[in-house]
Every structure is written in C-alpha cells, then in structure tokens.
Design a protein around this motif. Sequence first.
Motif, mmCIF file in Angstrom:
data_model
loop_
_atom_site.group_PDB
_atom_site.id
_atom_site.type_symbol
_atom_site.label_atom_id
_atom_site.label_comp_id
_atom_site.label_asym_id
_atom_site.label_seq_id
_atom_site.Cartn_x
_atom_site.Cartn_y
_atom_site.Cartn_z
ATOM 1 N N LEU A 45 0.725 -1.274 0.081
ATOM 2 C CA LEU A 45 0.122 0.012 -0.232
ATOM 3 C C LEU A 45 0.711 1.232 -0.071
ATOM 4 O O LEU A 45 0.548 2.302 -0.516
ATOM 5 N N ASP A 46 1.932 1.274 0.541
ATOM 6 C CA ASP A 46 2.713 2.490 0.651
ATOM 7 C C ASP A 46 3.523 2.609 -0.535
ATOM 8 O O ASP A 46 3.891 3.909 -0.940
ATOM 9 N N ILE A 47 3.478 2.040 -1.705
ATOM 10 C CA ILE A 47 3.978 2.189 -3.117
ATOM 11 C C ILE A 47 2.810 2.108 -3.973
ATOM 12 O O ILE A 47 3.371 2.416 -5.229
ATOM 13 N N LEU A 48 1.601 2.182 -3.760
ATOM 14 C CA LEU A 48 0.575 1.926 -4.572
ATOM 15 C C LEU A 48 0.477 3.366 -5.048
ATOM 16 O O LEU A 48 -0.043 4.526 -4.407
ATOM 17 N N ARG A 49 0.438 3.422 -6.667
ATOM 18 C CA ARG A 49 0.437 4.670 -7.236
ATOM 19 C C ARG A 49 -0.565 4.760 -8.572
ATOM 20 O O ARG A 49 -0.985 5.880 -8.728
ATOM 21 N N TYR A 50 -0.850 3.815 -8.879
ATOM 22 C CA TYR A 50 -1.863 3.639 -10.227
ATOM 23 C C TYR A 50 -2.976 2.766 -9.922
ATOM 24 O O TYR A 50 -3.014 1.533 -9.376
ATOM 25 N N TRP A 51 -4.333 3.247 -10.242
ATOM 26 C CA TRP A 51 -5.496 2.785 -10.185
ATOM 27 C C TRP A 51 -6.790 3.047 -10.851
ATOM 28 O O TRP A 51 -6.211 4.242 -11.548
ATOM 29 N N SER A 52 -7.718 2.568 -11.258
ATOM 30 C CA SER A 52 -8.863 2.776 -12.151
ATOM 31 C C SER A 52 -9.998 3.151 -11.079
ATOM 32 O O SER A 52 -10.242 2.366 -10.377
ATOM 33 N N VAL A 53 -10.563 4.630 -11.012
ATOM 34 C CA VAL A 53 -11.697 4.771 -10.300
ATOM 35 C C VAL A 53 -12.710 4.144 -10.659
ATOM 36 O O VAL A 53 -13.532 3.517 -9.948
ATOM 37 N N ALA A 54 -12.896 4.116 -11.975
ATOM 38 C CA ALA A 54 -14.187 3.514 -12.589
ATOM 39 C C ALA A 54 -14.040 2.054 -12.394
ATOM 40 O O ALA A 54 -15.315 1.364 -12.290
ATOM 41 N N ARG A 55 -13.020 1.356 -12.620
ATOM 42 C CA ARG A 55 -13.259 -0.018 -12.271
ATOM 43 C C ARG A 55 -12.754 -0.712 -10.891
ATOM 44 O O ARG A 55 -12.768 -1.843 -10.828
ATOM 45 N N GLN A 56 -12.476 0.352 -10.102
ATOM 46 C CA GLN A 56 -11.821 -0.064 -8.869
ATOM 47 C C GLN A 56 -10.647 -1.372 -8.795
ATOM 48 O O GLN A 56 -11.063 -2.211 -8.158
ATOM 49 N N GLU A 57 -9.742 -0.724 -9.655
ATOM 50 C CA GLU A 57 -8.726 -1.865 -9.751
ATOM 51 C C GLU A 57 -7.489 -1.292 -9.580
ATOM 52 O O GLU A 57 -7.191 -0.136 -10.270
ATOM 53 N N PRO A 58 -6.413 -1.850 -8.855
ATOM 54 C CA PRO A 58 -4.978 -1.406 -8.603
ATOM 55 C C PRO A 58 -4.169 -1.771 -9.912
ATOM 56 O O PRO A 58 -4.529 -3.193 -10.475
ATOM 57 N N THR A 83 2.367 -0.861 -12.319
ATOM 58 C CA THR A 83 3.144 0.032 -13.068
ATOM 59 C C THR A 83 2.186 1.005 -14.063
ATOM 60 O O THR A 83 0.998 0.512 -14.237
ATOM 61 N N ALA A 84 2.725 2.054 -14.346
ATOM 62 C CA ALA A 84 1.948 2.891 -15.369
ATOM 63 C C ALA A 84 1.804 2.343 -16.551
ATOM 64 O O ALA A 84 0.657 2.395 -17.122
ATOM 65 N N GLN A 85 2.514 1.575 -17.164
ATOM 66 C CA GLN A 85 2.482 0.693 -18.196
ATOM 67 C C GLN A 85 1.295 -0.271 -18.256
ATOM 68 O O GLN A 85 0.478 -0.262 -19.068
ATOM 69 N N LEU A 86 1.155 -1.123 -17.108
ATOM 70 C CA LEU A 86 0.220 -1.797 -17.223
ATOM 71 C C LEU A 86 -1.225 -1.161 -16.886
ATOM 72 O O LEU A 86 -2.304 -1.675 -17.477
ATOM 73 N N ALA A 87 -1.161 -0.125 -16.124
ATOM 74 C CA ALA A 87 -2.461 0.834 -15.967
ATOM 75 C C ALA A 87 -2.952 1.203 -17.406
ATOM 76 O O ALA A 87 -4.050 1.025 -17.755
ATOM 77 N N SER A 88 -1.881 1.604 -18.206
ATOM 78 C CA SER A 88 -2.145 2.255 -19.487
ATOM 79 C C SER A 88 -2.805 1.182 -20.379
ATOM 80 O O SER A 88 -3.812 1.343 -21.261
ATOM 81 N N GLU A 89 -2.320 0.085 -20.502
ATOM 82 C CA GLU A 89 -2.750 -1.012 -21.289
ATOM 83 C C GLU A 89 -3.971 -1.559 -20.880
ATOM 84 O O GLU A 89 -4.879 -1.777 -21.728
ATOM 85 N N ALA A 90 -4.127 -1.362 -19.693
ATOM 86 C CA ALA A 90 -5.588 -2.047 -19.171
ATOM 87 C C ALA A 90 -6.836 -1.003 -19.452
ATOM 88 O O ALA A 90 -7.573 -1.418 -19.816
#
Length: 66
Positions: A39-52, A55-62
């Motif tokens: 949790l202390d390094i969690l930086r990327y998530w989707s509010v709409a999907r409620q998913e963590p 990395t930024a790359q994995l978030a962009s791809e998802a």
Amino acid sequence: MLVSNSDRPARVHYMANGFRVLAPGDHVLCATSGVRIPLDILRYWSVARQEPYATAQLASEALAPV
C-alpha cells in the motif's frame, strides 16, 4: 489477541485523488499481472473499475480503448 496486517490483502476503495482502506491489510494485487503491491507504494488505479495496477504501463494497457 492482536492481529497483524502483514501478509494480508487490504480491501480498498479507489478515489480520484487517493484511496481509502476499507479492510486492513498491507497490500493489494495488481488487476492485470497479479503482482503484490504494498500500500505504501501504490500509485496507479482505476476509479471507474476499482482496480489497482503495479506500473503505469500496466495501467495504460488495461485502460486503453479496445
């Protein structure tokens, strides 16, 4: 009896500017890779999907349009 939060996944509500821990834990699992994210390094998530995401790359791809 004291219960440690270590090695337990947290239940989290993701918001636009942060997140709220709903159930104690020390990590969440990346929605795409399954990687454990402390949790202390969690930086990327989707509010709409409620998913963590780990990395930024994995978030962009998802979140990329299909």
